[in-house]
Enzyme design. Structure first.
Site, PDB file in Angstrom:
ATOM      1  N   ASP A   1       0.832  -1.213   0.000  1.00 23.88           N
ATOM      2  CA  ASP A   1       0.000   0.000   0.000  1.00 23.88           C
ATOM      3  C   ASP A   1       0.867   1.263   0.000  1.00 23.88           C
ATOM      4  O   ASP A   1       0.664   2.175   0.811  1.00 23.88           O
ATOM      5  CB  ASP A   1      -0.937   0.014   1.218  1.00 23.88           C
ATOM      6  CG  ASP A   1      -1.625  -1.318   1.448  1.00 23.88           C
ATOM      7  OD1 ASP A   1      -1.982  -1.979   0.458  1.00 23.88           O
ATOM      8  OD2 ASP A   1      -1.808  -1.702   2.622  1.00 23.88           O
TER       9      ASP A   1
ATOM     10  N   GLU B   1     -11.127  -0.647  -4.036  1.00 16.65           N
ATOM     11  CA  GLU B   1     -10.443  -0.034  -2.897  1.00 16.65           C
ATOM     12  C   GLU B   1      -9.196   0.706  -3.388  1.00 16.65           C
ATOM     13  O   GLU B   1      -8.892   0.749  -4.574  1.00 16.65           O
ATOM     14  CB  GLU B   1     -10.058  -1.095  -1.866  1.00 16.65           C
ATOM     15  CG  GLU B   1      -9.046  -2.114  -2.371  1.00 16.65           C
ATOM     16  CD  GLU B   1      -8.727  -3.197  -1.351  1.00 16.65           C
ATOM     17  OE1 GLU B   1      -9.488  -3.362  -0.383  1.00 16.65           O
ATOM     18  OE2 GLU B   1      -7.710  -3.906  -1.546  1.00 16.65           O
TER      19      GLU B   1
END
Length: 324
Positions: free
Chosen positions: A14, A194
């Site tokens: 991420d 997402e």
């Protein structure tokens, strides 16, 4: 053309890179999911060797005590902010999902590595449900909050939502849903949209996002809108019917996703993302630590659409971390 090692930074999922006042700041999920750390360098090439500084650790108990995920570092009106997701437990709820909510930290000091970080609390939205992967950007003179969240009314894990910000830790107005999992490539393993990220080019604003399970099915989709159009009107947004960045079996790059964007000092647009170099994952992919940060220059088509290309192969032999 830049020639970064691939992977760029190992065991950091991420990933988010901010270029601010000539310095590059890097923040990402750590494999232990227990802290927030920032590293800084004067160049992208120097980031892997930069010393990570821990600026916050998870609580012993309560809503910010487990699974600290997907932090981002931003500057709003001269102050630093970190947005991240956290849960009070590693257990699933009755829907079989994690129990994350989104939170914000603020630092009013000049240096975010040595400054004092203050907890501003949960960023509350229209639903009290699983949510994560918040980012923020300024557009049309307003600050916007963009994130992923489970709707009680829509099947699947998460959709992409947008709302105007009231403060850097709160939103106002009714959020608009920009995208939900609907195509086959968004619904492999799990129904997931997402990790939204924003980039502008010419007269368009783009939102990339990640879809499907976090194994080799993970991939990146794309939304866009005209710069002058009202972003709170869902009908003004366009969505690519196909993913724009996917697993490359030829290059042994699996599940590229959860990206951010940055730029070189020369003005080239850079895709910042994570991917694995193997598919043999034991147990839950989220607990496999080897989603490594990677970088790739993106180009632009004649009609102003980003061209992500293919994830490049590893450019040097990485440590095995006990894997064959």
């Amino acid at each position: 053309m830049s020639n970064w090692a691939n992977p760029f930074i190992e065991q950091r999922a991420d990933p988010f890179i901010l270029l601010h006042d000539g310095w590059y700041y890097f923040i990402a999920s750590v494999p232990e999911y227990d802290r927030l750390e920032i590293r800084r360098a004067s160049s992208l090439e120097a980031l892997p060797q930069a010393n990570p500084v821990v600026v916050w650790r998870k609580h012993e108990s309560g809503p910010m005590s487990e699974l600290i995920w997907a932090p981002e570092l931003h500057v709003i009106e001269g102050k630093w902010y970190i947005y991240f997701a956290a849960a009070h437990t590693k257990a699933f709820d009755s829907l079989g999902m994690f129990q994350h909510r989104m939170f914000a930290l603020e630092c009013a000091d000049a240096d975010p590595l040595t400054g004092r970080w203050v907890e501003k609390g949960q960023v509350k939205t229209q639903f009290d449900t699983f949510c994560l992967d918040a980012t923020t950007f300024n557009h049309q003179g307003r600050q916007w909050y963009l994130w992923a969240q489970k709707s009680p009314h829509i099947p699947g894990n998460s959709n992409i939502y947008l709302a105007e910000m009231d403060t850097p830790w709160s939103i106002k107005g009714e959020p608009v849903m920009l995208s939900k999992p609907e195509h086959e490539w968004e619904c492999r393993g799990f129904l997931v949209n997402e990790g939204p990220a924003v980039i502008t080019h010419g007269e368009k604003l783009f939102v990339s996002y990640s879809a499907s399970a976090t194994d080799e099915n993970y991939c990146i989709g794309l939304l866009w809108i005209d710069m002058a159009a009202d972003p709170t009107k869902a009908e003004n947004w366009h969505k690519s019917p196909q993913p724009v960045f996917t697993t490359s079996y030829e290059n042994k790059q699996y599940g590229p996703g959860h990206n951010s964007f940055t730029r070189t000092k020369d003005g080239e647009d850079v895709l910042v993302y994570h991917a694995r170099n193997y598919t043999e994952i034991e147990g839950d992919p989220l607990y496999d630590p080897n989603r490594h940060t990677r970088l790739k220059i993106i180009s632009w088509s004649d009609d102003g659409i980003p061209v992500f290309g293919v994830p490049p192969a590893d450019s040097h032999r990485i440590k095995s971390y006990g894997l064959s």
